[in-house]
Design an enzyme around this catalytic site. Structure first.
Site, PDB file in Angstrom:
ATOM      1  N   ASP A   7       0.873  -1.170   0.000  1.00 30.57           N
ATOM      2  CA  ASP A   7       0.000   0.000   0.000  1.00 30.57           C
ATOM      3  C   ASP A   7       0.913   1.224   0.000  1.00 30.57           C
ATOM      4  O   ASP A   7       2.140   1.113  -0.190  1.00 30.57           O
ATOM      5  CB  ASP A   7      -0.992  -0.038   1.177  1.00 30.57           C
ATOM      6  CG  ASP A   7      -0.316   0.141   2.535  1.00 30.57           C
ATOM      7  OD1 ASP A   7       0.931   0.238   2.587  1.00 30.57           O
ATOM      8  OD2 ASP A   7      -1.035   0.188   3.544  1.00 30.57           O
ATOM      9  N   CYS A  64       3.275  -3.166   3.978  1.00 29.39           N
ATOM     10  CA  CYS A  64       2.398  -2.042   4.336  1.00 29.39           C
ATOM     11  C   CYS A  64       3.138  -1.255   5.422  1.00 29.39           C
ATOM     12  O   CYS A  64       4.343  -1.423   5.585  1.00 29.39           O
ATOM     13  CB  CYS A  64       1.002  -2.502   4.754  1.00 29.39           C
ATOM     14  SG  CYS A  64       0.909  -3.582   6.192  1.00 29.39           S
ATOM     15  N   THR A  66       3.035  -1.332   8.808  1.00 34.26           N
ATOM     16  CA  THR A  66       3.580  -2.206   9.856  1.00 34.26           C
ATOM     17  C   THR A  66       3.804  -3.640   9.384  1.00 34.26           C
ATOM     18  O   THR A  66       4.520  -4.400  10.042  1.00 34.26           O
ATOM     19  CB  THR A  66       2.594  -2.293  11.033  1.00 34.26           C
ATOM     20  OG1 THR A  66       1.342  -2.800  10.517  1.00 34.26           O
ATOM     21  CG2 THR A  66       2.379  -0.932  11.673  1.00 34.26           C
ATOM     22  N   GLY A  67       3.139  -4.029   8.322  1.00 30.72           N
ATOM     23  CA  GLY A  67       3.135  -5.425   7.879  1.00 30.72           C
ATOM     24  C   GLY A  67       1.984  -6.215   8.491  1.00 30.72           C
ATOM     25  O   GLY A  67       1.691  -7.334   8.058  1.00 30.72           O
ATOM     26  N   HIS A  97      11.895 -22.877   9.127  1.00 29.61           N
ATOM     27  CA  HIS A  97      10.923 -23.598   9.954  1.00 29.61           C
ATOM     28  C   HIS A  97       9.502 -23.543   9.403  1.00 29.61           C
ATOM     29  O   HIS A  97       8.756 -24.506   9.535  1.00 29.61           O
ATOM     30  CB  HIS A  97      10.916 -23.045  11.382  1.00 29.61           C
ATOM     31  CG  HIS A  97      12.138 -23.415  12.172  1.00 29.61           C
ATOM     32  ND1 HIS A  97      12.234 -23.267  13.534  1.00 29.61           N
ATOM     33  CD2 HIS A  97      13.330 -23.938  11.772  1.00 29.61           C
ATOM     34  CE1 HIS A  97      13.425 -23.685  13.957  1.00 29.61           C
ATOM     35  NE2 HIS A  97      14.122 -24.087  12.892  1.00 29.61           N
ATOM     36  N   HIS A 132       9.285 -30.006  11.091  1.00 32.55           N
ATOM     37  CA  HIS A 132       8.506 -28.830  10.691  1.00 32.55           C
ATOM     38  C   HIS A 132       7.415 -29.187   9.689  1.00 32.55           C
ATOM     39  O   HIS A 132       6.381 -28.538   9.642  1.00 32.55           O
ATOM     40  CB  HIS A 132       9.425 -27.755  10.113  1.00 32.55           C
ATOM     41  CG  HIS A 132      10.505 -27.364  11.072  1.00 32.55           C
ATOM     42  ND1 HIS A 132      10.235 -26.748  12.273  1.00 32.55           N
ATOM     43  CD2 HIS A 132      11.848 -27.561  11.039  1.00 32.55           C
ATOM     44  CE1 HIS A 132      11.365 -26.565  12.939  1.00 32.55           C
ATOM     45  NE2 HIS A 132      12.364 -27.054  12.212  1.00 32.55           N
TER      46      HIS A 132
END
Ligand code: RB5
Length: 151
Positions: A7, A64, A66-67, A97, A132
Site C-alpha cells: 500500500d 504495508c 507495519t506489515g 521452519h 517442521h
C-alpha cells in the site's frame, strides 16, 4: 517468479526491494500500488496472496506500514504461509521452519538496508522439513477443516 505488492505505507520499501530482486536476476511481478495515494492494503494483499495461492507465482513479498494488515489478509488464502518478520533471524526462520511463501515487512518499521538484507536471507535460506513438515501438515488440515465449517 516473485510477486510484490504494497500500500502507500510500503511503497518506498517495495521499490527498494524490487531493485534488490532485479539485482539478483529474479523475475518480479509488481501488483502495485504505484503511487503515494492512500489505498487499502487488503486490495494489494489479495492480489499477491491469490497469485501465490493459485500457484501463478512461487513466492510473494508484501509491504504495508507495519506489515500487520498485509499478514492478516494474506493468511486467509489457502496454501499461503505469510510471515511478518522484523529482523534477519525472523526472515531466516520464516523459511527454515515455516517455509513461508510470502514475506511481509513493515515500511514504517524497517530501515531499507535491513529490509533488503532480510529479503536476501529469506531467499537464500532453505526449508528444513523434518519435524517442521508435521506442523505444516497440521496447518493444511486446519485450513481444510475451517473451510468445511468444522469450527
Ligand atoms: C495505512 O495507514 C496502514 O494502516 C497500513 O499501511 C498498515 O500498517 C496496516 O496494517
Amino acid at each position: 517468479m516473485i510477486a510484490v505488492g504494497s500500500d502507500h505505507g510500503g511503497l518506498e520499501l517495495k521499490d527498494a526491494i524490487q531493485a534488490a530482486l532485479a539485482a539478483r536476476g529474479l523475475d518480479v511481478d509488481d501488483y502495485g500500488t504505484d503511487n503515494g495515494d492512500s489505498v487499502d492494503y487488503p486490495d494489494f494483499a489479495e492480489k499477491v496472496a491469490a497469485a501465490v495461492s493459485r500457484g501463478d507465482v512461487e513466492l510473494g513479498i508484501l509491504v504495508c506500514g507495519t506489515g500487520i494488515g498485509m499478514s492478516i489478509v494474506a493468511n486467509k488464502f489457502p496454501g499461503v504461509r505469510a510471515a511478518l518478520a522484523t529482523d534477519e533471524f525472523m526472515a531466516q526462520m520464516a523459511k527454515e521452519h515455516n517455509n513461508a511463501n510470502v514475506l511481509v515487512l513493515g515500511g514504517r518499521v524497517l530501515a531499507k538496508d535491513l529490509a533488503v538484507k532480510m529479503v536476501n536471507v529469506w531467499l537464500d535460506s532453505t526449508y528444513e522439513a523434518g519435524r517442521h513438515q508435521r506442523r505444516l501438515d497440521k496447518i493444511s488440515r486446519l485450513e481444510k477443516d475451517v473451510r468445511a465449517g468444522k469450527f
